[in-house]
Design a protein around this motif. Structure first.
Motif, PDB file in Angstrom:
ATOM      1  N   SER A  22       0.818  -1.216   0.000  1.00 27.06           N
ATOM      2  CA  SER A  22       0.000   0.000   0.000  1.00 27.06           C
ATOM      3  C   SER A  22       0.851   1.264   0.000  1.00 27.06           C
ATOM      4  O   SER A  22       0.423   2.309  -0.491  1.00 27.06           O
ATOM      5  CB  SER A  22      -0.949  -0.001   1.204  1.00 27.06           C
ATOM      6  OG  SER A  22      -0.218  -0.033   2.414  1.00 27.06           O
ATOM      7  N   SER A  23       2.068   1.185   0.548  1.00 29.89           N
ATOM      8  CA  SER A  23       2.933   2.365   0.583  1.00 29.89           C
ATOM      9  C   SER A  23       3.497   2.689  -0.795  1.00 29.89           C
ATOM     10  O   SER A  23       3.926   3.815  -1.044  1.00 29.89           O
ATOM     11  CB  SER A  23       4.082   2.152   1.576  1.00 29.89           C
ATOM     12  OG  SER A  23       4.994   1.174   1.111  1.00 29.89           O
ATOM     13  N   LEU A  24       3.493   1.710  -1.691  1.00 30.83           N
ATOM     14  CA  LEU A  24       3.977   1.934  -3.056  1.00 30.83           C
ATOM     15  C   LEU A  24       2.846   2.350  -3.980  1.00 30.83           C
ATOM     16  O   LEU A  24       3.070   3.055  -4.965  1.00 30.83           O
ATOM     17  CB  LEU A  24       4.648   0.668  -3.597  1.00 30.83           C
ATOM     18  CG  LEU A  24       5.876   0.171  -2.825  1.00 30.83           C
ATOM     19  CD1 LEU A  24       6.457  -1.069  -3.494  1.00 30.83           C
ATOM     20  CD2 LEU A  24       6.941   1.258  -2.718  1.00 30.83           C
TER      21      LEU A  24
ATOM     22  N   ASN B 114      -0.371  -1.089  -8.567  1.00 30.07           N
ATOM     23  CA  ASN B 114      -0.021  -2.501  -8.594  1.00 30.07           C
ATOM     24  C   ASN B 114       1.466  -2.714  -8.365  1.00 30.07           C
ATOM     25  O   ASN B 114       1.992  -3.799  -8.624  1.00 30.07           O
ATOM     26  CB  ASN B 114      -0.412  -3.119  -9.938  1.00 30.07           C
ATOM     27  CG  ASN B 114      -1.906  -3.081 -10.191  1.00 30.07           C
ATOM     28  OD1 ASN B 114      -2.694  -3.322  -9.287  1.00 30.07           O
ATOM     29  ND2 ASN B 114      -2.285  -2.770 -11.419  1.00 30.07           N
ATOM     30  N   THR B 115       2.136  -1.692  -7.884  1.00 33.01           N
ATOM     31  CA  THR B 115       3.581  -1.723  -7.776  1.00 33.01           C
ATOM     32  C   THR B 115       4.057  -2.703  -6.714  1.00 33.01           C
ATOM     33  O   THR B 115       3.593  -2.667  -5.584  1.00 33.01           O
ATOM     34  CB  THR B 115       4.121  -0.314  -7.444  1.00 33.01           C
ATOM     35  OG1 THR B 115       3.679   0.598  -8.452  1.00 33.01           O
ATOM     36  CG2 THR B 115       5.634  -0.313  -7.380  1.00 33.01           C
ATOM     37  N   GLN B 116       4.996  -3.571  -7.092  1.00 37.27           N
ATOM     38  CA  GLN B 116       5.604  -4.509  -6.150  1.00 37.27           C
ATOM     39  C   GLN B 116       7.037  -4.122  -5.809  1.00 37.27           C
ATOM     40  O   GLN B 116       7.589  -4.588  -4.820  1.00 37.27           O
ATOM     41  CB  GLN B 116       5.584  -5.923  -6.717  1.00 37.27           C
ATOM     42  CG  GLN B 116       4.208  -6.536  -6.841  1.00 37.27           C
ATOM     43  CD  GLN B 116       3.498  -6.741  -5.515  1.00 37.27           C
ATOM     44  OE1 GLN B 116       2.271  -6.741  -5.450  1.00 37.27           O
ATOM     45  NE2 GLN B 116       4.240  -6.914  -4.447  1.00 37.27           N
ATOM     46  N   GLY B 117       7.645  -3.272  -6.611  1.00 40.14           N
ATOM     47  CA  GLY B 117       9.001  -2.823  -6.348  1.00 40.14           C
ATOM     48  C   GLY B 117       9.274  -1.533  -7.081  1.00 40.14           C
ATOM     49  O   GLY B 117       8.689  -1.268  -8.139  1.00 40.14           O
ATOM     50  N   ILE B 118      10.146  -0.716  -6.508  1.00 37.72           N
ATOM     51  CA  ILE B 118      10.487   0.552  -7.148  1.00 37.72           C
ATOM     52  C   ILE B 118      11.941   0.898  -6.844  1.00 37.72           C
ATOM     53  O   ILE B 118      12.431   0.658  -5.734  1.00 37.72           O
ATOM     54  CB  ILE B 118       9.543   1.678  -6.685  1.00 37.72           C
ATOM     55  CG1 ILE B 118       9.702   2.920  -7.549  1.00 37.72           C
ATOM     56  CG2 ILE B 118       9.736   1.993  -5.202  1.00 37.72           C
ATOM     57  CD1 ILE B 118       8.572   3.915  -7.381  1.00 37.72           C
TER      58      ILE B 118
ATOM     59  N   SER C 147      18.418   3.354  -4.571  1.00 31.97           N
ATOM     60  CA  SER C 147      17.778   2.657  -3.462  1.00 31.97           C
ATOM     61  C   SER C 147      16.581   1.903  -4.011  1.00 31.97           C
ATOM     62  O   SER C 147      15.968   2.316  -5.007  1.00 31.97           O
ATOM     63  CB  SER C 147      17.353   3.628  -2.360  1.00 31.97           C
ATOM     64  OG  SER C 147      16.412   4.566  -2.859  1.00 31.97           O
ATOM     65  N   ILE C 148      16.253   0.801  -3.346  1.00 32.51           N
ATOM     66  CA  ILE C 148      15.177  -0.075  -3.809  1.00 32.51           C
ATOM     67  C   ILE C 148      14.190  -0.300  -2.673  1.00 32.51           C
ATOM     68  O   ILE C 148      14.578  -0.525  -1.529  1.00 32.51           O
ATOM     69  CB  ILE C 148      15.738  -1.429  -4.283  1.00 32.51           C
ATOM     70  CG1 ILE C 148      16.617  -1.249  -5.531  1.00 32.51           C
ATOM     71  CG2 ILE C 148      14.616  -2.426  -4.564  1.00 32.51           C
ATOM     72  CD1 ILE C 148      17.345  -2.526  -5.932  1.00 32.51           C
ATOM     73  N   LYS C 149      12.886  -0.261  -3.019  1.00 32.16           N
ATOM     74  CA  LYS C 149      11.836  -0.661  -2.086  1.00 32.16           C
ATOM     75  C   LYS C 149      11.084  -1.829  -2.707  1.00 32.16           C
ATOM     76  O   LYS C 149      10.695  -1.781  -3.881  1.00 32.16           O
ATOM     77  CB  LYS C 149      10.876   0.498  -1.814  1.00 32.16           C
ATOM     78  CG  LYS C 149      11.480   1.641  -1.019  1.00 32.16           C
ATOM     79  CD  LYS C 149      10.448   2.724  -0.743  1.00 32.16           C
ATOM     80  CE  LYS C 149      11.048   3.863   0.075  1.00 32.16           C
ATOM     81  NZ  LYS C 149      10.039   4.934   0.339  1.00 32.16           N
ATOM     82  N   VAL C 150      10.888  -2.882  -1.908  1.00 35.34           N
ATOM     83  CA  VAL C 150      10.196  -4.088  -2.371  1.00 35.34           C
ATOM     84  C   VAL C 150       9.020  -4.354  -1.445  1.00 35.34           C
ATOM     85  O   VAL C 150       9.173  -4.337  -0.218  1.00 35.34           O
ATOM     86  CB  VAL C 150      11.145  -5.305  -2.395  1.00 35.34           C
ATOM     87  CG1 VAL C 150      10.388  -6.572  -2.746  1.00 35.34           C
ATOM     88  CG2 VAL C 150      12.285  -5.072  -3.381  1.00 35.34           C
ATOM     89  N   ALA C 151       7.848  -4.591  -2.028  1.00 40.11           N
ATOM     90  CA  ALA C 151       6.660  -4.880  -1.232  1.00 40.11           C
ATOM     91  C   ALA C 151       6.671  -6.332  -0.768  1.00 40.11           C
ATOM     92  O   ALA C 151       6.907  -7.246  -1.568  1.00 40.11           O
ATOM     93  CB  ALA C 151       5.402  -4.604  -2.045  1.00 40.11           C
TER      94      ALA C 151
END
Length: 233
Positions: free
Chosen positions: A116-118, A121-125, A141-145
């Motif tokens: 939800s923070s992304l 339908n995003t699973q990674g950014i 930097s990478i964020k992964v759901a």
């Protein structure tokens, strides 16, 4: 109303194709760039012509640190080192390693968040800064759901695929492949681990051609960096 020429119509259609192509993973958008591209014929076939930009770091391997949540070993008891496996997907036997996992002194920090923070339908950014005049990466930097947005945690195979996809962006692939069989295709089909294809490898090896026995294309001398920031899913 002015009538459009056939040439103008072709230009407009080409622009529309590019806009659709860079819509991003799972409906998100890719980062734009005006950076110069290297010689695309160094390692072929590849999909460099479909990218917004192809970037590189000034060193290899790329040092990645994973900031794991406290319940990681419980969530992925079957393979608690899957994040290391994801990085190693980019390391081909007998060739220069592209990725290493480190505890400190990392180039790239990977954190795990709620879907939800992304949003969408995003699973990674992946968020990165680069010098548009030289195509050199500066930070990433990478964020992964951890979940799919419906209250279900991602399976080990799926989260490994998402991590490996985002590492491809952090290495310097500034866009997506139009081929569904490539790891850097904008939408990942869950259920089985996805690995970089030969086109994925050829694309990133072109960016680091000097490490793979090929001459590096000459670059013009730049006195003033043109630093930019982008995000890509």
């Amino acid at each position: 109303m002015e009538r459009l020429s056939l040439r103008t119509i072709r230009y407009l259609l080409a622009a529309l194709v590019l806009l659709v192509m860079f819509a991003g993973c799972g409906g998100g958008g890719g980062g734009s760039s005006s950076s110069q591209l290297p010689d695309t014929g160094i390692f072929t076939p590849n999909y460099i012509s479909s990218l917004n930009g192809l970037f590189h770091w000034d060193h290899l391997p790329l040092r990645i640190h994973f900031s794991l949540p406290g319940n990681w070993n419980t969530l992925y008891a079957s393979n608690p080192d899957l994040q290391v496996d994801a990085g190693n997907e980019w390391n081909q036997p007998g060739l220069q390693a592209l990725v290493s996992t480190v505890g400190s002194g990392a180039d790239v920090e990977v954190t795990f968040v709620s879907q939800s923070s992304l949003g969408g339908n995003t699973q990674g950014i992946t968020r990165y800064t680069y010098d548009a005049s030289t195509s050199q990466m500066a930070t990433a930097s990478i964020k992964v759901a951890l979940d799919d947005g419906s209250g279900h945690n991602l399976a080990a195979n799926d989260i490994q695929s998402v991590i490996a996809h985002e590492i491809g962006h952090a290495l310097g692939i500034g866009g997506h492949s139009p081929n569904s069989s490539d790891l850097l295709y904008p939408s990942l089909v869950f259920g089985a681990i996805r690995y970089p294809s030969q086109l994925d490898f050829n694309t990133i090896m072109t960016a680091y051609s000097g490490y793979f026995g090929r001459s590096v294309p000459p670059t013009r001398s730049i006195t003033t960096p043109d630093m930019r920031t982008a995000e890509i899913e």
